[in-house]
Design a protein around this motif. Structure first.
Motif, PDB file in Angstrom:
ATOM      1  N   LEU A 166      41.423  35.895 -19.457  1.00 30.46           N
ATOM      2  CA  LEU A 166      41.056  37.238 -19.005  1.00 30.46           C
ATOM      3  C   LEU A 166      41.769  37.560 -17.528  1.00 30.46           C
ATOM      4  O   LEU A 166      42.168  38.846 -17.383  1.00 30.46           O
ATOM      5  N   LEU A 167      42.113  36.612 -16.886  1.00 31.76           N
ATOM      6  CA  LEU A 167      42.832  37.046 -15.616  1.00 31.76           C
ATOM      7  C   LEU A 167      44.371  37.447 -15.817  1.00 31.76           C
ATOM      8  O   LEU A 167      45.069  38.252 -15.313  1.00 31.76           O
ATOM      9  N   SER A 170      44.387  41.131 -16.977  1.00 33.06           N
ATOM     10  CA  SER A 170      43.696  41.980 -16.006  1.00 33.06           C
ATOM     11  C   SER A 170      44.690  42.850 -15.247  1.00 33.06           C
ATOM     12  O   SER A 170      44.164  43.906 -14.925  1.00 33.06           O
ATOM     13  N   CYS A 172      45.340  42.185 -12.225  1.00 31.24           N
ATOM     14  CA  CYS A 172      44.972  42.062 -10.964  1.00 31.24           C
ATOM     15  C   CYS A 172      46.068  41.569 -10.001  1.00 31.24           C
ATOM     16  O   CYS A 172      46.496  40.595 -10.397  1.00 31.24           O
ATOM     17  N   LEU A 190      38.030  36.317  -8.593  1.00 27.72           N
ATOM     18  CA  LEU A 190      37.187  36.551 -10.002  1.00 27.72           C
ATOM     19  C   LEU A 190      35.682  36.561  -9.765  1.00 27.72           C
ATOM     20  O   LEU A 190      35.261  35.404  -9.226  1.00 27.72           O
ATOM     21  N   VAL A 270      38.647  40.643 -10.242  1.00 24.94           N
ATOM     22  CA  VAL A 270      38.522  40.685 -11.701  1.00 24.94           C
ATOM     23  C   VAL A 270      37.184  40.378 -11.698  1.00 24.94           C
ATOM     24  O   VAL A 270      36.630  39.419 -11.188  1.00 24.94           O
ATOM     25  N   ALA A 276      32.834  41.087 -21.242  1.00 27.62           N
ATOM     26  CA  ALA A 276      34.388  40.817 -21.384  1.00 27.62           C
ATOM     27  C   ALA A 276      34.415  39.529 -22.141  1.00 27.62           C
ATOM     28  O   ALA A 276      35.541  39.160 -22.916  1.00 27.62           O
TER      29      ALA A 276
END
Length: 281
Positions: A166-167, A170, A172, A190, A270, A276
């Protein structure tokens, strides 16, 4: 002359290609060496910055368990310049310019953050989930690697991999905090509120990275801002993020001072939602 046979001989030099590299360790693939796994290599045995896809020449060896490993690894001359030019660039932090040498993850649940406890020369100290950026590694790669190493055994492997994915997806940007004149930490936030699978378990002994325990603690917990009980990078990040520093009043009592009015830039966090999580499965 280079051996092309599939019968690999220990001590013989072969041609291969760096398949992947994470932190201090990586793997080499070679059509001349047939094994049930890729060939292990440590960065200290390579003459240049290790990057995936580089062509190399290496001497085949075996570890104590008989697994193949590469020694005296030489990057082909055509690829050396590309490797050297790929060293991580220093990150400029406006007026607090300093090269980023450390990266970490800051997992949050409302007012709680996830921290680990380590034994530093006989002193138990809380620390962020992060560490030194290795040569050839980005800040994000470092933060995710350190998270996997330090949270390993305390959190389910599926949860660790999910947060990493997910990171990575992202986009980010990290917040960069100056630790000293020649060192800065890039940390990625996060927001994990409401996400299952992130409650650490207790282990009877330290994990492979020497972490004693993993805990969700309030960011205002006094031990997290105490230089005797917490490591400086964690204290510095919390001070930057939440605007609190420590001092003593006239009686000598330790107090926290609110610096929230201090102007600071903020990078987006995030947010890891259940939607998600479900979408990534």
């Amino acid at each position: 002359f280079w051996p092309r046979t599939t019968v690999a001989m220990e001590g013989t030099r072969y041609l291969g290609e760096i398949k992947s590299f994470r932190g201090s360790f990586g793997w080499i693939s070679s059509s001349a060496v047939v094994t049930d796994r890729d060939i292990f290599v440590h960065k200290r045995d390579i003459n240049a910055v290790p990057l995936a896809g580089l062509s190399v020449e290496f001497r085949l060896a075996r570890d104590p368990k008989g697994n193949p490993k590469a020694e005296d690894v030489v990057v082909k001359s055509d690829d050396v310049k590309r490797a050297e030019s790929s060293r991580p660039a220093a990150v400029d932090v406006s007026s607090d310019a300093a090269p980023v040498r450390r990266a970490s993850l800051l997992l949050r649940r409302k007012d709680d953050i996830l921290v680990c406890q380590e034994d530093k020369k006989g002193q138990l100290q809380w620390s962020d989930l992060g560490g030194k950026v290795e040569v050839g590694e980005t800040a994000l790669d470092c933060a995710l690697r350190e998270f996997q190493e330090e949270a390993g055994g305390f959190l389910p492997e599926e949860s660790i991999k999910l947060l990493q994915e997910l990171l990575r997806g992202s986009g980010c940007s990290p917040e960069v905090v100056k630790l000293s004149a020649g060192n800065a930490c890039a940390y990625f936030q996060l927001d994990c509120d409401g996400v299952d699978g992130l409650d650490p378990i207790d282990l009877p002994e330290p994990n492979a990275s020497g972490v004693l325990q993993l805990r969700w603690l309030p960011h205002s917990h006094p031990e997290l801002l105490d230089k005797e009980r917490a490591r400086w990078p964690l204290i510095r990040v919390l001070t930057s993020l939440f605007g609190r520093s420590r001092g003593r009043d006239e009686s000598g009592t330790v107090v926290r001072r609110d610096n929230a009015s201090r102007s600071r830039s903020r990078s987006p966090r995030v947010t890891v939602t259940k939607r998600a999580v479900e979408a990534s499965v």
